[in-house]
Design a protein around this motif. Structure first.
Motif, PDB file in Angstrom:
ATOM      1  N   TRP A 156       0.787  -1.224   0.000  1.00 12.50           N
ATOM      2  CA  TRP A 156       0.000   0.000   0.000  1.00 12.50           C
ATOM      3  C   TRP A 156       0.821   1.278   0.000  1.00 12.50           C
ATOM      4  O   TRP A 156       0.377   2.302  -0.511  1.00 12.50           O
ATOM      5  CB  TRP A 156      -0.950   0.007   1.195  1.00 12.50           C
ATOM      6  N   PHE A 157       2.021   1.242   0.628  1.00 13.18           N
ATOM      7  CA  PHE A 157       2.784   2.471   0.810  1.00 13.18           C
ATOM      8  C   PHE A 157       4.254   2.283   0.456  1.00 13.18           C
ATOM      9  O   PHE A 157       4.818   1.206   0.662  1.00 13.18           O
ATOM     10  CB  PHE A 157       2.692   2.949   2.270  1.00 13.18           C
ATOM     11  N   THR A 158       4.869   3.352  -0.047  1.00 10.85           N
ATOM     12  CA  THR A 158       6.311   3.333  -0.256  1.00 10.85           C
ATOM     13  C   THR A 158       7.009   3.268   1.104  1.00 10.85           C
ATOM     14  O   THR A 158       6.420   3.632   2.130  1.00 10.85           O
ATOM     15  CB  THR A 158       6.776   4.595  -1.005  1.00 10.85           C
ATOM     16  N   PRO A 159       8.263   2.810   1.156  1.00 11.72           N
ATOM     17  CA  PRO A 159       8.971   2.694   2.436  1.00 11.72           C
ATOM     18  C   PRO A 159       9.074   4.015   3.203  1.00 11.72           C
ATOM     19  O   PRO A 159       9.142   4.013   4.432  1.00 11.72           O
ATOM     20  CB  PRO A 159      10.365   2.196   2.020  1.00 11.72           C
ATOM     21  N   GLU A 160       9.055   5.140   2.490  1.00 12.06           N
ATOM     22  CA  GLU A 160       9.207   6.434   3.155  1.00 12.06           C
ATOM     23  C   GLU A 160       8.006   6.812   4.015  1.00 12.06           C
ATOM     24  O   GLU A 160       8.131   7.576   4.972  1.00 12.06           O
ATOM     25  CB  GLU A 160       9.423   7.541   2.112  1.00 12.06           C
ATOM     26  N   PHE A 161       6.839   6.294   3.694  1.00 11.03           N
ATOM     27  CA  PHE A 161       5.615   6.802   4.326  1.00 11.03           C
ATOM     28  C   PHE A 161       5.601   6.596   5.835  1.00 11.03           C
ATOM     29  O   PHE A 161       5.182   7.488   6.588  1.00 11.03           O
ATOM     30  CB  PHE A 161       4.377   6.149   3.690  1.00 11.03           C
ATOM     31  N   GLU A 236      -5.155   9.727 -14.723  1.00  9.11           N
ATOM     32  CA  GLU A 236      -4.176  10.586 -14.047  1.00  9.11           C
ATOM     33  C   GLU A 236      -3.313   9.719 -13.135  1.00  9.11           C
ATOM     34  O   GLU A 236      -3.847   8.966 -12.301  1.00  9.11           O
ATOM     35  CB  GLU A 236      -4.877  11.652 -13.192  1.00  9.11           C
ATOM     36  N   GLY A 237      -2.000   9.809 -13.262  1.00  8.86           N
ATOM     37  CA  GLY A 237      -1.091   9.104 -12.377  1.00  8.86           C
ATOM     38  C   GLY A 237      -0.641   9.990 -11.228  1.00  8.86           C
ATOM     39  O   GLY A 237      -0.541  11.211 -11.379  1.00  8.86           O
ATOM     40  N   ILE A 238      -0.394   9.379 -10.078  1.00  6.53           N
ATOM     41  CA  ILE A 238       0.121  10.086  -8.911  1.00  6.53           C
ATOM     42  C   ILE A 238       1.539   9.584  -8.652  1.00  6.53           C
ATOM     43  O   ILE A 238       1.744   8.393  -8.359  1.00  6.53           O
ATOM     44  CB  ILE A 238      -0.750   9.860  -7.660  1.00  6.53           C
ATOM     45  N   ALA A 239       2.527  10.458  -8.781  1.00  9.73           N
ATOM     46  CA  ALA A 239       3.927  10.062  -8.659  1.00  9.73           C
ATOM     47  C   ALA A 239       4.292   9.717  -7.216  1.00  9.73           C
ATOM     48  O   ALA A 239       3.719  10.268  -6.264  1.00  9.73           O
ATOM     49  CB  ALA A 239       4.830  11.184  -9.163  1.00  9.73           C
ATOM     50  N   ASP A 240       5.249   8.806  -7.065  1.00 11.84           N
ATOM     51  CA  ASP A 240       5.804   8.438  -5.756  1.00 11.84           C
ATOM     52  C   ASP A 240       4.742   7.931  -4.798  1.00 11.84           C
ATOM     53  O   ASP A 240       4.753   8.245  -3.611  1.00 11.84           O
ATOM     54  CB  ASP A 240       6.546   9.629  -5.128  1.00 11.84           C
ATOM     55  N   ALA A 241       3.809   7.137  -5.304  1.00  8.96           N
ATOM     56  CA  ALA A 241       2.756   6.568  -4.473  1.00  8.96           C
ATOM     57  C   ALA A 241       2.467   5.144  -4.910  1.00  8.96           C
ATOM     58  O   ALA A 241       2.590   4.810  -6.096  1.00  8.96           O
ATOM     59  CB  ALA A 241       1.476   7.405  -4.573  1.00  8.96           C
ATOM     60  N   HIS A 243      -0.448   2.020  -3.436  1.00  7.91           N
ATOM     61  CA  HIS A 243      -1.855   1.656  -3.602  1.00  7.91           C
ATOM     62  C   HIS A 243      -2.846   2.664  -3.023  1.00  7.91           C
ATOM     63  O   HIS A 243      -4.004   2.696  -3.435  1.00  7.91           O
ATOM     64  CB  HIS A 243      -2.088   0.283  -2.969  1.00  7.91           C
ATOM     65  N   LEU A 244      -2.419   3.466  -2.049  1.00  9.61           N
ATOM     66  CA  LEU A 244      -3.318   4.457  -1.456  1.00  9.61           C
ATOM     67  C   LEU A 244      -2.779   5.868  -1.680  1.00  9.61           C
ATOM     68  O   LEU A 244      -2.355   6.553  -0.739  1.00  9.61           O
ATOM     69  CB  LEU A 244      -3.502   4.194   0.053  1.00  9.61           C
ATOM     70  N   PRO A 245      -2.776   6.347  -2.935  1.00  9.36           N
ATOM     71  CA  PRO A 245      -2.227   7.676  -3.207  1.00  9.36           C
ATOM     72  C   PRO A 245      -3.001   8.787  -2.510  1.00  9.36           C
ATOM     73  O   PRO A 245      -2.434   9.851  -2.231  1.00  9.36           O
ATOM     74  CB  PRO A 245      -2.329   7.799  -4.729  1.00  9.36           C
ATOM     75  N   ASN A 246      -4.280   8.556  -2.214  1.00 12.39           N
ATOM     76  CA  ASN A 246      -5.069   9.580  -1.532  1.00 12.39           C
ATOM     77  C   ASN A 246      -4.570   9.842  -0.120  1.00 12.39           C
ATOM     78  O   ASN A 246      -4.742  10.935   0.427  1.00 12.39           O
ATOM     79  CB  ASN A 246      -6.541   9.166  -1.483  1.00 12.39           C
ATOM     80  N   VAL A 247      -3.924   8.834   0.488  1.00 14.83           N
ATOM     81  CA  VAL A 247      -3.354   8.971   1.830  1.00 14.83           C
ATOM     82  C   VAL A 247      -1.886   9.374   1.750  1.00 14.83           C
ATOM     83  O   VAL A 247      -1.428  10.263   2.479  1.00 14.83           O
ATOM     84  CB  VAL A 247      -3.488   7.656   2.623  1.00 14.83           C
ATOM     85  N   GLU A 248      -1.146   8.740   0.853  1.00 12.69           N
ATOM     86  CA  GLU A 248       0.298   8.976   0.782  1.00 12.69           C
ATOM     87  C   GLU A 248       0.642  10.317   0.140  1.00 12.69           C
ATOM     88  O   GLU A 248       1.592  10.989   0.577  1.00 12.69           O
ATOM     89  CB  GLU A 248       0.971   7.838   0.014  1.00 12.69           C
ATOM     90  N   ARG A 249      -0.103  10.712  -0.874  1.00  9.64           N
ATOM     91  CA  ARG A 249       0.144  11.981  -1.579  1.00  9.64           C
ATOM     92  C   ARG A 249      -1.162  12.775  -1.671  1.00  9.64           C
ATOM     93  O   ARG A 249      -1.682  13.032  -2.757  1.00  9.64           O
ATOM     94  CB  ARG A 249       0.688  11.722  -2.988  1.00  9.64           C
ATOM     95  N   PRO A 250      -1.723  13.186  -0.524  1.00 12.64           N
ATOM     96  CA  PRO A 250      -3.047  13.806  -0.552  1.00 12.64           C
ATOM     97  C   PRO A 250      -3.095  15.134  -1.309  1.00 12.64           C
ATOM     98  O   PRO A 250      -4.125  15.452  -1.917  1.00 12.64           O
ATOM     99  CB  PRO A 250      -3.388  14.002   0.927  1.00 12.64           C
ATOM    100  N   GLU A 251      -1.996  15.901  -1.299  1.00 11.60           N
ATOM    101  CA  GLU A 251      -2.038  17.184  -2.009  1.00 11.60           C
ATOM    102  C   GLU A 251      -2.240  16.960  -3.505  1.00 11.60           C
ATOM    103  O   GLU A 251      -3.091  17.600  -4.137  1.00 11.60           O
ATOM    104  CB  GLU A 251      -0.743  17.978  -1.760  1.00 11.60           C
ATOM    105  N   GLN A 252      -1.457  16.030  -4.070  1.00 11.14           N
ATOM    106  CA  GLN A 252      -1.583  15.753  -5.501  1.00 11.14           C
ATOM    107  C   GLN A 252      -2.940  15.123  -5.810  1.00 11.14           C
ATOM    108  O   GLN A 252      -3.607  15.494  -6.782  1.00 11.14           O
ATOM    109  CB  GLN A 252      -0.465  14.813  -5.958  1.00 11.14           C
TER     110      GLN A 252
END
Length: 265
Positions: A156-161, A236-241, A243-252
């Motif tokens: 679901w998340f990149t290691p950084e999250f 639309e793709g969300i970079a650096d995310a 499975h849950l881009p809405n949580v990991e990259r909410p601004e984008q």
């Protein structure tokens, strides 16, 4: 809040002005409506009414024993809208929530203002039967979905999250662990037995497809396929995310979501 649907408990959260356009969210497997917390503030600030639903056996909604179908899960959403007397919605679903969104669009087209499908699949993921059977067997053996939590968080998340937002990371991991086994097993069966791909060209609602660029489970190629099959569909793709881009990259994610909703309001 709770409503009764076919004699069982369904959890919902409904906020915003009563006569405003409604944005209806459906969540991923082993999550609940809380996964959309990052979207709530901008939507309410823009004057939308926001409905978040918990799937059967997830969050505050009662489980149903046995296998589920994607059409039945879509019917749950329609049933909740009927109880709440909501005529039309902007539907936003992620993962199995996006699969449910496709089923909803096909079965109840008159209830849609727009459709947003996130990190999802148009049918049972190719070659996935073994992996799903393994997960189901692990849950049956352990008697809890907690056995899947660590592997799920990696997908679901990149290691950084985890380092950037450890509290949110723990909230989501705990939600996975506390999903009912019946809810997981029923929904997993629905994922293993659906195929909407051939019918996607019949969807008439304005449709946006969003996906994290690094999503391993519902990869961008499969989401782009959905967008290509639906007339006028946009991707639309969300970079650096993942499975849950809405949580990991909410601004984008929110920028894309709010622009889309404004264009279809």
């Amino acid at each position: 809040m709770l409503l009764s649907l076919d004699g069982r408990r369904v959890y919902f959260d409904l906020a915003g002005p009563q006569n405003a356009p409604v944005v209806c969210f459906t969540h991923s497997l082993n999550s609940d409506s809380g996964m959309w917390a990052e979207q709530l503030v901008p939507l309410l600030g823009a004057g939308y009414r926001v409905l978040r639903l918990d799937m059967r056996g997830h969050g505050g909604s009662a489980p149903v024993e046995g296998d589920y179908s994607m059409d039945a899960l879509a019917a749950d959403v329609k049933g909740a809208l009927d109880v709440l007397d909501i005529k039309k919605v902007h539907f936003i679903g992620l993962s199995i929530g996006g699969m449910i969104g496709q089923g909803f669009a096909l079965a109840y087209p008159d209830r849609l203002l727009s459709l947003t499908l996130c990190d999802t699949q148009p049918g049972t993921p190719p070659g996935s039967a073994g992996a799903w059977d393994e997960r189901k067997q692990a849950v049956r053996k352990a008697g809890t979905v907690a056995v899947l939590a660590d592997g799920t968080m990696e997908r679901w998340f990149t290691p950084e999250f985890k380092g950037v937002n450890p509290i949110r990371w723990r909230e989501i991991r705990d939600t996975i662990s506390n999903t009912t086994p019946a809810g997981f097993l029923g929904c997993a069966a629905a994922i293993q037995t659906f195929d909407y791909e051939a019918r996607l060209p019949t969807i008439k609602a304005p449709t946006l497809v969003i996906c994290g660029d690094e999503d391993p489970g519902t990869p961008p190629e499969r989401n782009k396929l959905i967008a290509s099959k639906i007339p006028g569909g946009r991707y639309e793709g969300i970079a650096d995310a993942r499975h849950l881009p809405n949580v990991e990259r909410p601004e984008q994610f929110n920028r894309v979501m709010m622009s889309w909703l404004a264009a279809n309001r």
